[in-house]
Design a protein around this motif. Structure first.
Motif, PDB file in Angstrom:
ATOM      1  N   LEU A   1      17.960  15.754 134.172  1.00  0.00           N
ATOM      2  CA  LEU A   1      17.274  16.355 132.832  1.00  0.00           C
ATOM      3  C   LEU A   1      17.016  15.596 131.413  1.00  0.00           C
ATOM      4  CD1 LEU A   1      19.127  19.963 132.823  1.00  0.00           C
ATOM      5  CD2 LEU A   1      16.820  19.339 133.732  1.00  0.00           C
ATOM      6  N   GLY A   2      18.252  14.484 131.638  1.00  0.00           N
ATOM      7  CA  GLY A   2      18.378  13.614 130.499  1.00  0.00           C
ATOM      8  C   GLY A   2      16.885  12.626 130.406  1.00  0.00           C
ATOM      9  N   ARG A   3      16.729  12.268 131.869  1.00  0.00           N
ATOM     10  CA  ARG A   3      15.591  11.375 132.218  1.00  0.00           C
ATOM     11  C   ARG A   3      14.300  12.000 132.005  1.00  0.00           C
ATOM     12  NH1 ARG A   3      13.563   6.373 131.550  1.00  0.00           N
ATOM     13  NH2 ARG A   3      11.933   6.017 133.135  1.00  0.00           N
ATOM     14  N   MET A   4      14.084  13.202 132.287  1.00  0.00           N
ATOM     15  CA  MET A   4      12.781  13.776 132.034  1.00  0.00           C
ATOM     16  C   MET A   4      12.691  14.294 130.378  1.00  0.00           C
ATOM     17  SD  MET A   4      12.836  16.961 135.028  1.00  0.00           S
ATOM     18  CE  MET A   4      11.414  17.332 134.646  1.00  0.00           C
ATOM     19  N   ASP A   5      14.052  14.247 129.623  1.00  0.00           N
ATOM     20  CA  ASP A   5      13.840  14.069 128.077  1.00  0.00           C
ATOM     21  C   ASP A   5      13.165  12.986 127.646  1.00  0.00           C
ATOM     22  OD1 ASP A   5      14.635  16.857 128.091  1.00  0.00           O
ATOM     23  OD2 ASP A   5      16.699  16.224 127.460  1.00  0.00           O
ATOM     24  N   GLN A   6      13.782  12.082 128.203  1.00  0.00           N
ATOM     25  CA  GLN A   6      13.003  10.567 127.743  1.00  0.00           C
ATOM     26  C   GLN A   6      11.512  10.425 127.982  1.00  0.00           C
ATOM     27  OE1 GLN A   6      15.239   7.686 129.414  1.00  0.00           O
ATOM     28  NE2 GLN A   6      17.295   7.917 128.244  1.00  0.00           N
ATOM     29  N   MET A   7      11.156  11.093 129.114  1.00  0.00           N
ATOM     30  CA  MET A   7       9.708  11.100 129.651  1.00  0.00           C
ATOM     31  C   MET A   7       8.986  11.908 128.857  1.00  0.00           C
ATOM     32  SD  MET A   7      10.321  10.999 133.761  1.00  0.00           S
ATOM     33  CE  MET A   7       8.733  11.038 134.047  1.00  0.00           C
ATOM     34  N   MET A   8       9.487  12.917 128.186  1.00  0.00           N
ATOM     35  CA  MET A   8       8.507  14.016 127.590  1.00  0.00           C
ATOM     36  C   MET A   8       8.791  13.909 125.918  1.00  0.00           C
ATOM     37  SD  MET A   8       8.401  17.323 129.991  1.00  0.00           S
ATOM     38  CE  MET A   8      10.402  17.390 129.998  1.00  0.00           C
ATOM     39  N   ALA A   9       9.608  12.852 125.500  1.00  0.00           N
ATOM     40  CA  ALA A   9      10.077  12.788 124.084  1.00  0.00           C
ATOM     41  C   ALA A   9       8.712  12.914 123.048  1.00  0.00           C
ATOM     42  CB  ALA A   9      10.837  11.522 123.972  1.00  0.00           C
ATOM     43  N   PHE A  10       7.786  12.386 123.730  1.00  0.00           N
ATOM     44  CA  PHE A  10       6.645  12.281 122.848  1.00  0.00           C
ATOM     45  C   PHE A  10       5.983  13.797 122.293  1.00  0.00           C
ATOM     46  CE2 PHE A  10       4.827  12.461 127.179  1.00  0.00           C
ATOM     47  CZ  PHE A  10       3.824  13.095 126.821  1.00  0.00           C
ATOM     48  N   LYS A  11       6.542  14.832 123.247  1.00  0.00           N
ATOM     49  CA  LYS A  11       6.164  16.201 122.906  1.00  0.00           C
ATOM     50  C   LYS A  11       7.130  16.969 122.153  1.00  0.00           C
ATOM     51  CE  LYS A  11       3.206  16.854 127.042  1.00  0.00           C
ATOM     52  NZ  LYS A  11       3.134  17.709 128.323  1.00  0.00           N
TER      53      LYS A  11
END
Length: 247
Positions: A113-123
């Protein structure tokens, strides 16, 4: 020990007339003192009979005393004896694998989940929310419990998140929206039979989290339901390892 003379008898008569019989006044004697029935036949047998009768009466008196002691025994002693037989549950049946695999699953879940947060941080959104931590505890430690059932989890996550959006739109941010959203969420889970306690925190998270307000009704699917879908996949791996890799 002195022997009481019988009814209508005197000590001098007992000594003078060895062949007479003397009945002890047992019925008139107090219960606290033993009374004997003395049968005096004269000769050497009289002392033996008196000794036997004395022992019998002493035994009866001791039996009565012990019975009274048992009757007067405090209830606290009985309760303490019963409580001594109750022992707390022992964790001896927990193996190392039962501890390692759920803990490793929780670590993996937060890492994904943390890795996915980094991928969607721009949103400006995040999957790593507090309710998903409670979901991890339910899925990995008690996979057979009612809150871990897929129906309960997804229905409660989607429904409670939607209730949070509705409460904010009706009452605005504040205590009234939080109270109404929480009470409505509990009613929703009761009516639908979808008991999943972690979902009850989703409405509060939305009302007090401005970064989720722009999602509107999409909040019903993200991050709660979407995060639960990822956790369910990790749960299958954890359950498989717990059953097949024991140590």
């Amino acid at each position: 020990m002195a022997v009481r003379p019988g009814i209508g008898c005197t000590s001098s008569n007992v000594l003078a007339r060895g062949g007479s019989r003397c009945l002890a006044a047992a019925s008139h004697a107090p219960s606290s003192s033993p009374v004997f029935l003395l049968h005096v036949n004269g000769g050497g047998g009289s002392s033996r009979q008196a000794h036997l009768l004395s022992r019998k009466a002493t035994g009866n008196a001791a039996g009565l005393l012990s019975e009274r002691t048992r009757r007067r025994e405090p209830r606290a002693v009985v309760v303490a004896a019963a409580a001594a037989n109750v022992t707390p549950a022992s964790p001896r049946g927990v193996s190392a694998s039962d501890v390692l695999w759920p803990s490793a699953g929780a670590f993996l879940a937060m890492a994904v989940l943390g890795r996915m947060d980094q991928m969607m941080a721009f949103k400006g959104v995040s999957l790593t929310i507090a309710p998903l931590g409670a979901v991890c505890a339910v899925l990995f430690t008690a996979p057979d419990s009612p809150p871990a059932k897929k129906y309960n989890m997804f229905v409660a996550q989607i429904g409670c998140a939607a209730i949070g959006v509705l409460a904010l739109s009706l009452f605005g941010p504040g205590w009234l929206a939080r109270g109404a959203a929480l009470s409505a969420s509990i009613a929703f889970m009761t009516i639908t039979g979808s008991s999943h306690p972690p979902a009850a925190s989703l409405p509060l998270l939305f009302i007090d989290g401005p970064k989720f307000h722009h999602l509107q009704l999409w909040y019903a699917l993200f991050p709660g339901a979407a995060g639960c879908a990822i956790l369910c996949l990790i749960q299958e791996v954890v359950v498989y390892l717990k059953k097949n890799c024991k140590f």
